[in-house]
Design a protein around this motif. Structure first.
Motif, mmCIF file in Angstrom:
data_model
loop_
_atom_site.group_PDB
_atom_site.id
_atom_site.type_symbol
_atom_site.label_atom_id
_atom_site.label_comp_id
_atom_site.label_asym_id
_atom_site.label_seq_id
_atom_site.Cartn_x
_atom_site.Cartn_y
_atom_site.Cartn_z
ATOM 1 N N GLU A 4 -7.236 -9.033 -7.773
ATOM 2 C CA GLU A 4 -7.176 -7.467 -7.786
ATOM 3 C C GLU A 4 -5.872 -6.886 -7.218
ATOM 4 O O GLU A 4 -5.281 -5.774 -7.603
ATOM 5 C CB GLU A 4 -8.272 -7.131 -6.779
ATOM 6 N N CYS A 5 -5.233 -7.428 -6.220
ATOM 7 C CA CYS A 5 -4.228 -6.906 -5.271
ATOM 8 C C CYS A 5 -2.769 -6.914 -6.512
ATOM 9 O O CYS A 5 -2.225 -6.069 -6.547
ATOM 10 C CB CYS A 5 -3.850 -7.790 -4.019
ATOM 11 N N TYR B 176 -10.350 -8.347 -0.856
ATOM 12 C CA TYR B 176 -9.877 -9.338 -1.670
ATOM 13 C C TYR B 176 -8.730 -10.377 -1.056
ATOM 14 O O TYR B 176 -8.633 -11.433 -1.616
ATOM 15 C CB TYR B 176 -9.743 -9.080 -2.911
ATOM 16 N N GLY B 177 -8.102 -9.425 -0.129
ATOM 17 C CA GLY B 177 -6.731 -10.290 0.423
ATOM 18 C C GLY B 177 -5.423 -9.810 -0.367
ATOM 19 O O GLY B 177 -5.589 -9.401 -1.486
ATOM 20 N N ALA B 178 -4.337 -10.256 0.056
ATOM 21 C CA ALA B 178 -3.395 -9.669 -0.717
ATOM 22 C C ALA B 178 -3.069 -10.882 -1.618
ATOM 23 O O ALA B 178 -2.391 -10.295 -2.908
ATOM 24 C CB ALA B 178 -2.052 -9.834 0.403
ATOM 25 N N THR C 35 0.834 -1.221 0.096
ATOM 26 C CA THR C 35 -0.035 -0.008 -0.206
ATOM 27 C C THR C 35 0.922 1.424 -0.033
ATOM 28 O O THR C 35 0.683 2.129 -0.734
ATOM 29 C CB THR C 35 -1.044 0.267 1.312
ATOM 30 N N GLY C 36 1.986 1.302 0.977
ATOM 31 C CA GLY C 36 2.726 2.668 1.077
ATOM 32 C C GLY C 36 3.747 2.872 -0.292
ATOM 33 O O GLY C 36 3.820 3.819 -0.435
ATOM 34 N N VAL C 37 4.171 1.860 -0.875
ATOM 35 C CA VAL C 37 5.012 1.890 -1.743
ATOM 36 C C VAL C 37 4.499 1.846 -3.286
ATOM 37 O O VAL C 37 4.789 2.736 -4.169
ATOM 38 C CB VAL C 37 6.144 0.928 -1.695
ATOM 39 N N LEU C 38 3.792 0.604 -3.419
ATOM 40 C CA LEU C 38 3.247 0.400 -4.769
ATOM 41 C C LEU C 38 1.740 0.964 -5.212
ATOM 42 O O LEU C 38 1.357 1.054 -6.073
ATOM 43 C CB LEU C 38 3.118 -1.323 -4.984
ATOM 44 N N GLY C 39 1.312 1.353 -3.976
ATOM 45 C CA GLY C 39 -0.056 2.259 -4.171
ATOM 46 C C GLY C 39 -1.052 1.342 -4.178
ATOM 47 O O GLY C 39 -2.395 1.747 -4.733
ATOM 48 N N VAL C 40 -1.224 0.027 -3.754
ATOM 49 C CA VAL C 40 -2.329 -0.821 -3.729
ATOM 50 C C VAL C 40 -3.177 -0.204 -2.683
ATOM 51 O O VAL C 40 -2.737 0.103 -1.664
ATOM 52 C CB VAL C 40 -1.868 -2.186 -3.345
ATOM 53 N N ARG C 41 -4.661 -0.007 -2.916
ATOM 54 C CA ARG C 41 -5.521 0.419 -2.093
ATOM 55 C C ARG C 41 -5.601 -0.458 -1.088
ATOM 56 O O ARG C 41 -5.863 -1.686 -1.191
ATOM 57 C CB ARG C 41 -6.809 0.676 -2.958
ATOM 58 N N GLN C 42 -5.981 -0.151 0.079
ATOM 59 C CA GLN C 42 -6.201 -0.644 1.364
ATOM 60 C C GLN C 42 -7.446 -1.551 1.438
ATOM 61 O O GLN C 42 -7.600 -2.521 1.745
ATOM 62 C CB GLN C 42 -6.115 0.139 2.602
#
Length: 418
Positions: free
Chosen positions: A333-334, A327-329, A314-321
């Motif tokens: 989607e992740c 959906y899980g890591a 989330t913090g580096v790649l911008g994956v939404r929390q």
């Protein structure tokens, strides 16, 4: 056709302390030179057993290649056995090997000792191949129509000596080369592959032999060989035969001879002047390591993010929390957001991302151990897919990485066709 036997000496191999890589490497080089390996064996550090087995090898095969037992310590007894088998009466100092020993020790600021100096002593009836990479010389002698070579056990020292060994063998015997070509495939099971090319294989001309070389991680290689010389006409025939098989297998073929998935990807990217970045979770840097094993990769490879933690996703790649929460890591989607995020971060043309469960723990009924999601992103969009393998962590990580590379390869090819 001349036959060979390969012997490794050392209890460390028999107890599983080290893995014997010498036998495979030497067998491969002998085969390419047109020499059939009849058998291989490992022998313990016992003088009587070494003598008995080597004498047996000399009787059964034209060429014997021994590795191990030529070091500076007192438990290395191979040299005394070679002295006896070769009919030598004494040891003589070899000035060339002594010079190499002095140079090697000098570079390490080590004073030469009696033990080091003793390594330059060789049985008087043995020939010598100077070991430029170590302190123990390579020895050889002829006996009743056969020839035995004794090489150091250190793999890079043994393999470095093989070209000189084969040169001596060629002087000794009239060797006809074996003509080989290899096709490398990925993503197609050996049984399915065999069925696809069954009619083609059944119609192979006399003298041509097909071998299936499956690898659990990196696919199946098909090696087509002709025994009895490397006449240019045989190579032309193999090229023609491979031309017939290629349409049957299509994109399952990723390369030839020593090509790897990562080297082929490098060629594809370089040809199109495209760049690549990687985001890895479950593979933990394995994909990046494979890519950077290719010389010249800095032209197209820009970097990676090992996002093992969700905080990095989330913090580096911008994956939404909310993506991870919903959906899980380990999800389509992740992993798609990981691929898109690293491509944007690194400003590359292509990116590949992985998220999975390598095991042995951490799996659930819905997401079992061995599950991996892979995504590839480019300006043409993002594609993704999942695979489920076994429960062995190391194998899973290697399989995850290999399948990620293959998905990347296929996507690069697909975009080139647009």
């Amino acid at each position: 056709m001349k036959t060979a036997s390969i012997c490794t000496i050392g209890d460390e191999i028999l107890i599983g302390q080290i893995i014997d890589t010498n036998t495979a490497a030497i067998a491969r080089e002998l085969n390419l030179a047109g020499i059939k390996v009849a058998f291989t064996l490992s022998i313990s550090d016992n003088g009587n057993e070494i003598e008995e087995k080597l004498a047996e090898c000399l009787e059964k095969t034209d060429i014997v290649i021994v590795t191990g037992g030529l070091g500076p310590t007192k438990d290395d007894i191979t040299k005394s056995v070679l002295k006896k088998l070769s009919g030598s009466e004494r040891y003589v100092e070899n000035a060339e090997q002594l010079h190499v020993i002095r140079e090697i020790l000098g570079r390490r600021n080590i004073e030469i000792s009696d033990i080091n100096r003793a390594q330059s002593l060789v049985p008087d009836k043995c020939g010598i191949i100077v070991n430029e990479n170590g302190t123990a010389p390579c020895l050889f002698f002829r006996k009743e129509g056969s020839i035995l070579f004794s090489l150091p056990g250190v793999p890079y020292e043994a393999i470095a000596a093989i070209p000189k060994v084969i040169s001596i063998i060629r002087q000794e015997y009239n060797i006809e080369s074996i003509c080989h070509r290899t096709i490398n495939t990925f993503g197609i099971a050996e049984s399915v592959l065999a069925k696809k090319i069954e009619k083609w294989e059944d119609s192979l001309p006399e003298g041509f032999k097909l071998a299936y070389l499956p690898n659990l991680i990196y696919g199946v290689k098909l090696r087509l060989s002709h025994y009895g010389g490397d006449n240019p006409q045989y190579l032309k025939t193999i090229e023609k035969l491979f031309g017939e098989i290629e349409p049957l297998l299509g994109d399952a073929i990723y390369g030839y001879e020593e090509d790897t998935l990562q080297s082929v990807i490098g060629k594809l990217l370089s040809a199109e002047v495209k760049t690549l970045s990687v985001a890895e979770s479950c593979t933990g840097g394995t994909i990046s390591s494979l890519i950077t094993s290719v010389p010249g990769c800095s032209v197209y490879y820009k970097g990676s993010v090992t996002s093992y933690s969700n905080l990095v996703k989330t913090g580096v790649l911008g994956v939404r929390q909310e993506t991870i929460d919903k959906y899980g890591a380990v999800s389509r989607e992740c992993v798609e957001e990981m691929a898109q995020g690293v491509r944007k971060l690194m400003k590359t043309d292509f990116s590949v991302a992985t998220s999975g469960i390598a095991g042995p723990g951490g799996g659930t009924e819905d997401k079992p151990v061995g599950l991996v999601w892979i995504a590839v992103s480019s300006e043409n969009g993002t594609v993704s897919g999942n695979f489920i393998f076994g429960s062995q962590r190391k194998q899973n990580i290697e399989r995850f990485a290999a399948n990620a590379l293959n998905m990347l390869r296929l996507e690069i090819i697909r975009t080139q066709k647009k």
